[in-house]
Design an enzyme around this catalytic site. Sequence first.
Site, PDB file in Angstrom:
ATOM      1  N   ASP A 465      -7.292  48.645  16.620  1.00  0.00           N
ATOM      2  CA  ASP A 465      -8.158  49.329  17.581  1.00  0.00           C
ATOM      3  C   ASP A 465      -9.256  48.356  18.014  1.00  0.00           C
ATOM      4  O   ASP A 465      -9.830  47.633  17.185  1.00  0.00           O
ATOM      5  CB  ASP A 465      -8.787  50.582  16.960  1.00  0.00           C
ATOM      6  N   ASN A 473     -15.968  49.250  29.445  1.00  0.00           N
ATOM      7  CA  ASN A 473     -15.737  50.011  30.670  1.00  0.00           C
ATOM      8  C   ASN A 473     -17.052  50.470  31.285  1.00  0.00           C
ATOM      9  O   ASN A 473     -17.237  50.441  32.511  1.00  0.00           O
ATOM     10  CB  ASN A 473     -14.869  51.236  30.365  1.00  0.00           C
ATOM     11  N   ASP A 482      -9.662  46.448  31.346  1.00  0.00           N
ATOM     12  CA  ASP A 482      -8.248  46.044  31.406  1.00  0.00           C
ATOM     13  C   ASP A 482      -8.079  44.599  30.971  1.00  0.00           C
ATOM     14  O   ASP A 482      -7.127  44.247  30.270  1.00  0.00           O
ATOM     15  CB  ASP A 482      -7.710  46.238  32.820  1.00  0.00           C
ATOM     16  N   GLU A 508      -6.935  52.007  23.712  1.00  0.00           N
ATOM     17  CA  GLU A 508      -7.242  50.652  23.245  1.00  0.00           C
ATOM     18  C   GLU A 508      -6.624  50.385  21.882  1.00  0.00           C
ATOM     19  O   GLU A 508      -7.001  49.419  21.205  1.00  0.00           O
ATOM     20  CB  GLU A 508      -8.767  50.459  23.174  1.00  0.00           C
TER      21      GLU A 508
END
Length: 593
Positions: A465, A473, A482, A508
């Site tokens: 993770d 973000n 991304d 993620e």
Amino acid sequence: MRISTITNWAYGITVVLTALSGAAFIMSSRCAVQERLAVEEHLALDTLAEELALEAEVRSDEARLYVMRGENRHLQAFRAEEEDERRREAVAAKLASQGLSPTEAGALQEINTEAEELDKIEVAAIEAFRRGDRSRAQDMLFGPEHERLQATLLDTVTHFRDLTATRTGMQLQAARVRSDWWGLVAKIMLAITGLLFLGVLYFILRRRVAVPLVRMTGIVGRLAKQDYTVDVPPDPRRDEIGEMNQAIQVFRANGIERERLDAERRADQRTKDLILQMMHRLQACANGAELADIVARFAPQIFPNIAGGLYVLDGSQVSLTRASAWLDPHHSEVTFPASACWGLRRGRPHASGGDGADVSCLHLDRAEVTALCVPLTAQGDTIGLLYLEDRGDEALRLESSRLYLELIAENVGLAIANLQLREKLTALAARDPLTGLFNRRFLDETLERYSRDLADQPLACLMIDIDHFKRFNDEFGHDAGDMVMQYVAHVLRDIVGQSGHAFRFGGEEFTILLPRLSEAEGFQLAEELRGKVSSGVLSHSGRIIGSVSISLGVAAAPMEGSVETLLARADAALLKAKSQGRNQTVAASPSGR
């Protein structure tokens, strides 16, 4: 001496002997004719004498009957017999003038004289009877003088017949002797002719017919069994045997040509069968390696003694790489740019090197190498190249094999295009479009396969993770987020390599499966991943994003648990790592550290 000369001489001698025997037969025939004439003459003279005597008696009887009865029919018969007798006397005179001996002529003359005297008495008696002196007429016809003359006439006729019989008998005997002699000569000539003819026939039949026919019988028998290896020796003679020998040679040549055509037809059919087999197997290929192996396996069978290779364009469509090869081609590079091949430039088969060939391709190591490049296309797009190279013992037959080459190239091109399309579809179905890693569905299928088929094999699982991913973000935008995920995915691919498979679990989170690794080995790899990810500093659109950290949970099967619980155990370890402060690796079992 030549056989033809002997034959000609024998023919000439045979003709001469035949002519001589014919002449002897002619002479024998003439003697037989003379013999027949002698017999005829004897019969004619004997018959003539007999008729003269008989006619004299008949005329005497008719004259006597006339003077005794006075009937005119007897007088007419007497006169008719008289006329016949005069004709016979004329014939007798003619015969006497042609070949009678003096004694026979004298006897015949006496017969005529006596017959005339006898005739005078009878005529005088008839005249006396007609004058009415019947008794005188009877005395003259029945008197001693008439009897004497009649008896003398018969004796003379008998003597004449004896003379002619003796003479004609001698002539007949002489003619018979000559006829027998000439007949013997003719038979001897015929016997010699026959022996010579038989000798010549034996010589010709044996030397010119029998021996060649015996030899040809064996040859024809072997040719009938389609054994065209038999040798037919030439025969220069210009006769029927020579023509037969020439006909056998033509038949043998035609048989050899027919056998060659049959062999070419069988080879052509075998080539078609091999191409069909290759097409069927190309359609069943699961990947490019199998396809390349099938082409390398069938190509040397379809084109014996011709080396070659299968080249495939890379993803950039700029260079070609050899996917497979057969019979060790060594004049073309393993990898070369597409622009180095004239076949790819022109979009059609291109022959390099050789007599009268076109310009050589640049990917060949020598300009004089004889090679053939056949582009592989599918739906108008070039996807590869079929390369053929002359090994020196068999020239490339471009024109005769063009149809097969184009057929093979078309099917190989279609097969490669189908595989590439299948791989693209598989990638779309099994990979995450953002990171290029396998997706969650493929992860579930992989775990199910391991659970079903490889449950007893070691398998390590890493759950990963990205720490505080929401911050990227919120601060830098979703494009930056991304980019962070793509960076982490890139590191995962580099570190894992061929040791395992990387998946995007969702959001993620990522998952790594490591076959044949224990939990401890998986823990070491997880630590390597964590260090590699955190060592990089990222930037986006000119702004420094900073470093990225990850938290990892490690679990393994089957010693620490089953494959079915592997993912849950690794996820629990990940949650523990996150709860303990993130940026760390936690093993599901205490022995995994």
